[in-house]
Design an enzyme around this catalytic site. Structure first.
Site, PDB file in Angstrom:
ATOM      1  N   ASP A   1       0.765  -1.243   0.000  1.00 43.67           N
ATOM      2  CA  ASP A   1       0.000   0.000   0.000  1.00 43.67           C
ATOM      3  C   ASP A   1       0.802   1.304   0.000  1.00 43.67           C
ATOM      4  O   ASP A   1       0.519   2.207  -0.761  1.00 43.67           O
ATOM      5  CB  ASP A   1      -0.921   0.034   1.231  1.00 43.67           C
TER       6      ASP A   1
ATOM      7  N   GLU B   1       1.610  -9.286  11.658  1.00 49.11           N
ATOM      8  CA  GLU B   1       1.386  -8.949  10.247  1.00 49.11           C
ATOM      9  C   GLU B   1       2.731  -8.695   9.554  1.00 49.11           C
ATOM     10  O   GLU B   1       2.971  -9.162   8.456  1.00 49.11           O
ATOM     11  CB  GLU B   1       0.483  -7.705  10.170  1.00 49.11           C
TER      12      GLU B   1
END
Ligand code: DGY
Length: 427
Positions: free
Chosen positions: A169, A398
Site C-alpha cells: 500500500d 502482520e
C-alpha cells in the site's frame, strides 16, 4: 528469557490462528478487527496453509473467492461477506453494486501459482478433477482480464492503478507517481485501521486521502474496467506484481497441460513468455535490481524496494537471480532480519511503517521459492531461518521491524501462520 517455541508448538499455534480466523468453513479473514473480510491474495496464500490441516478446506478457500469474480474476469481485492463497520472503506464507499458487495480493484494474482501447488499436494487428483478444471478456467479468465484491461498498449506487462492493488500500500515506490493524485473534493471520512493498529505502523493521512480520491474517481466511471486504466492518474508497472502474474501464467499453463486443457495452456504460456521478455525493460544495471516503471512518464522509478527483488519469483534468467541474491545479502547486512521491504540505505526507509521497511513473511516465502528454483540454496536458507526466528521471538504478526524483530501491525495474522506451516514442511 522465554524459551523459543519448537516446530511442533509453532505448527499448533499456526493451526489455531487459521481456525480462529476461519469463517463458516468458506473463507479466512486476515485478522480480527483490522481486516474482517476476505482479501484476495491473503486468501490464496492462506489456502497453502490449509493444505496441512484440511485439503478440502484449502480448495474451498479459493472457490469462495472466485464465486465473486466479476463478469469481465476481474477478481476483486476484498469480498465483504458480512457487514462489519470496524473497517474503512466499507461497501458503501466502493459502491460496486454487487449482491454480495466487493471492492472494485484487484490484487496480486497469486492464484495460478497456488492452484498448481494445491494440485501437486492433492491426495486423489481424480476426485477433484471437475473442481480444479472450473478453477483453472476462472483463473485463466482473470489473467485474460489483466492483459486486456491493464496492458492497453500490449507491452507485455500490466499496470496497477491503485497502490492497494500491489498489496504494498504505502511503498516508497509509489511516492512520486502518487503526487499526481489530487485530494480535492473527497468525501469526509474516518479511518478505522488506526483504532486496531499503531498509527505509526500504518500509512499516513495524506496517503489515505489519495487512496480515497482514486476510489471515488473510479466509482464515477461506474467501475467500467475498460476505462479505468487510462482514466487513472496513477499507473505503475511493478516488477513484483508482474512476476507474480508471470509465475501464475506459467503454473496455470503447466497445470492446464496436465489436465489436457490445451487452449488454456497455450494462452498462458504465451502471456508468461511475453511478460518475461518485457520484464527485462525494468532491470536497472546501476541498481543491480528491477525497478518500477511509471507508465505515465515511461521512466523507471528510483526506489530500491522489495518489489524489484520479488521478480525472482518468476523464472528470470540465472544471472539476474544471482544478482538479486547478492542484493538481498547486501541489504540484509544492515538488518538483523531479512528481507526488509525497502533498502535500509535509502533515507526514506522506515523500519516499522508497513511497506516502507518491515519484513513480511509472504514476501520472504515467494522470494525463497524463486531462489530455490534457481538453485541458490545458500541465500534461501537464511531467509527461512530468519522467518522462523521472527515467529518464535515475536509471534504471528502482520509484519516485523527488520532491525529489532519487533512485531508490527495486526496480530494473530492468518497468512503469517500459513507461511510458517510452509516453512516448517521440511523441518
Ligand atoms: C488496508 O485497508 O489496509 C488494505 O491494505 C487495503 O486493502
Amino acid at each position: 528469557m522465554e524459551e523459543a517455541l519448537n516446530p511442533t508448538e509453532l505448527r499448533e499455534l499456526a493451526a489455531e490462528i487459521l481456525s480462529e480466523n476461519d469463517r463458516e468453513g468458506r473463507y479466512t479473514i486476515p485478522t480480527k478487527g483490522l481486516y474482517p473480510f476476505q482479501w484476495n491474495w491473503d486468501s490464496c496464500l492462506t489456502a497453502l496453509g490449509w493444505t496441512y490441516l484440511d485439503e478440502d478446506r484449502a480448495w474451498r478457500e479459493i472457490e469462495t473467492l472466485f464465486e465473486h469474480q466479476w463478469s469481465d474476469g476481474m477478481v476483486p481485492h476484498i469480498v465483504f461477506h458480512e457487514p462489519d463497520d470496524g473497517y474503512f472503506p466499507g461497501p458503501e464507499v466502493w459502491s460496486t453494486g454487487r449482491s454480495v458487495p466487493t471492492s472494485g480493484i484487484t490484487q496480486p494474482p497469486v492464484a495460478g501459482f497456488v492452484l498448481r501447488r494445491l494440485y501437486q499436494r492433492c491426495a486423489d487428483p481424480e476426485e477433484i478433477e471437475e473442481r480444479i478444471e472450473d478453477l483453472v478456467d476462472a483463473v485463466d479468465r482473470w489473467h485474460a482480464w489483466f492483459f486486456e484491461n491493464r496492458d492497453p498498449q500490449r507491452e507485455g506487462l500490466v499496470s496497477i492503478i491503485h497502490p492497494w492493488e500491489a498489496g504494498r500500500d504505502n511503498s516508497i515506490d509509489w511516492d512520486e507517481a502518487f503526487e499526481r493524485v489530487p485530494t480535492e473534493g473527497i468525501t469526509d471520512y474516518v479511518r478505522r485501521d488506526t483504532e486496531h493498529a499503531n498509527p505509526a505502523h500504518r500509512p499516513t493521512k495524506a496517503q489515505y486521502d489519495r487512496y480515497l480520491w482514486l476510489v471515488e474517481h473510479f466509482c464515477s466511471f461506474g467501475w467500467d474496467n475498460s476505462k479505468l486504466h487510462d482514466a487513472s492518474p496513477f499507473r505503475v508497472v511493478d516488477p513484483g506484481f508482474n512476476a507474480i502474474l508471470i509465475r501464475s501464467c506459467f503454473d496455470l499453463a503447466a497445470l492446464a497441460e496436465e489436465l489436457e486443457m490445451d487452449d488454456v495452456a497455450q494462452r498462458n504460456y504465451a502471456w508468461a513468455r511475453r511478460g518475461l521478455e518485457a520484464l527485462e525493460n525494468l532491470w536497472s544495471d546501476p541498481h543491480r535490481q528491477y525497478l518500477c516503471q511509471d507508465r505515465t512518464t515511461g521512466q523507471l522509478i528510483e526506489s530500491t524496494s522489495i518489489g524489484g527483488l520479488l521478480a525472482v519469483f518468476a523464472p528470470i534468467r540465472l544471472t539476474r537471480a544471482q544478482a538479486i541474491a547478492h542484493r538481498i545479502e547486501q541489504i540484509s547486512e544492515e538488518c538483523r532480519f531479512s528481507i526488509p521491504s525497502h533498502d535500509p540505505a535509502d533515507s526514506r526507509f522506515d523500519a516499522k511503517r508497513y511497506w516502507r521497511g518491515p519484513v513480511w513473511l509472504i514476501i520472504n516465502y515467494m522470494i525463497n521459492d524463486g531462489l530455490e528454483a534457481a538453485d541458490l540454496e545458500e541465500s534461501s536458507t537464511k531467509i527461512v531461518d530468519d522467518s522462523l526466528e521472527l515467529i518464535s521471538s515475536s509471534g504471528f504478526a502482520e509484519y516485523y521491524d527488520p532491525k529489532t524483530g519487533e512485531a508490527c501491525g495486526g496480530g494473530r495474522f492468518t497468512w503469517t501462520a500459513a507461511m510458517v506451516l510452509e516453512f516448517l514442511q521440511d523441518q
